[in-house]
Design a protein around this motif. Structure first.
Motif, PDB file in Angstrom:
ATOM      1  N   SER A  28       0.817  -1.063   0.084  1.00  0.00           N
ATOM      2  CA  SER A  28       0.066   0.040  -0.080  1.00  0.00           C
ATOM      3  C   SER A  28       0.921   1.253  -0.143  1.00  0.00           C
ATOM      4  N   LEU A  29       2.145   1.449   0.622  1.00  0.00           N
ATOM      5  CA  LEU A  29       2.970   2.403   0.527  1.00  0.00           C
ATOM      6  C   LEU A  29       3.274   2.891  -0.712  1.00  0.00           C
ATOM      7  N   LEU A  30       3.248   1.993  -1.876  1.00  0.00           N
ATOM      8  CA  LEU A  30       3.715   2.369  -3.320  1.00  0.00           C
ATOM      9  C   LEU A  30       2.460   2.325  -4.041  1.00  0.00           C
ATOM     10  N   LEU A  31       1.501   1.684  -3.977  1.00  0.00           N
ATOM     11  CA  LEU A  31       0.113   1.461  -4.526  1.00  0.00           C
ATOM     12  C   LEU A  31      -0.731   2.907  -4.220  1.00  0.00           C
ATOM     13  N   GLU A  32      -0.599   3.317  -3.185  1.00  0.00           N
ATOM     14  CA  GLU A  32      -1.735   4.611  -2.920  1.00  0.00           C
ATOM     15  C   GLU A  32      -0.947   5.825  -3.490  1.00  0.00           C
TER      16      GLU A  32
END
Length: 269
Positions: free
Chosen positions: A265-269
């Motif tokens: 989620s740190l890169l997908l958001e």
């Protein structure tokens, strides 16, 4: 370029297309504007390899040391040379200087060819020592799916490895170099910031427009990755899978610092 200004101009152009098109032409104009918008909104994710995607537990440096001994004898020294975040040719050049040997293109090429041969042999022989970093396979699968279906990201590599070393190392963890559209490698530039400049030019060549620096994310494990990102106004996403702790990386100026890549989620958001 200024991303907010870029998108403001895009929106005005899109509205103008809709206002001036005939009723029949509006669907075509709309589709064209959507295509333009998608190409302008890529987030470019540039991954380091060693200690970010994988660890070979010193295999690369052992191979360099073995080839140096073959070329110059067993008195060749590596005292105090820190390879973290450096370019392969730079590491060898520093070692040559330490040993009082002049750097030449001929010596560099001889070293490169022999090193690559030995690296491939050693990674096959020591395959059980190659370690994929936590979450890497899962993250890459999610990112590739998003790149294919939403088209708002683009994957790339930014690593100090020799170009020909990249498929050797990635192949050891079943990662295909062809998954990464934009690349810059250690034998293509003189410094890590220069590699990022090269990657950004390649992005422009590929898409037809320059990247917004704020949408370029450098993913790496060293202070040099952070410095590289900051030199171009990019985002420094640091992982503590190498020699530096999360606190070290934050203190050095990382925009994001995390233990590893297990939280997509740190890169997908």
């Amino acid at each position: 370029p200024d991303c907010s200004l870029y998108m403001f101009v895009l929106c005005r152009v899109t509205c103008a297309i809709g206002a001036t098109a005939t009723h029949e032409a509006k669907p075509t104009a709309y589709r064209a504007s959507v295509m333009i918008a998608r190409t302008m909104q890529h987030t470019l994710l540039l991954f380091d390899i060693d200690a970010t995607l994988l660890k070979t537990h010193g295999t690369g440096m052992r191979c360099m040391a073995m080839i140096a001994v073959e070329m110059f004898g067993d008195t060749f020294r590596w005292d105090g040379i820190d390879p973290s975040g450096k370019l392969d040719p730079m590491i060898f050049a520093e070692a040559l200087a330490l040993n009082g040997i002049d750097v030449s293109d001929e010596i560099q090429e001889q070293f490169r060819v022999q090193y690559l041969r030995r690296l491939q042999e050693e990674l096959i022989a020591c395959a059980d020592q190659v370690q994929v970093m936590p979450g890497v396979h899962e993250l890459l699968a999610l990112l590739r799916d998003r790149e294919a279906h939403r088209g708002d990201i683009m994957l790339g590599l930014l690593t100090g490895n020799f170009t020909a070393a990249v498929p050797i190392k990635l192949g050891a963890i079943d990662v295909d170099p062809d998954w990464f559209t934009i690349t810059a490698f250690g034998d293509e530039a003189d410094s890590r910031p220069d590699m990022l400049g090269l990657a950004m030019r390649r992005y422009e060549d590929h898409t037809g427009h320059p990247p917004c620096a704020q949408r370029v994310i450098i993913i790496g494990d060293t202070n040099r990755d952070i410095d590289c990102a900051k030199a171009h106004g990019a985002v420094a996403f640091a992982v503590a899978t190498g020699r530096y702790t999360v606190e070290d990386l934050r203190d050095h100026g990382a925009d994001v610092a995390t233990q590893d890549l297990s939280d997509p989620s740190l890169l997908l958001e």
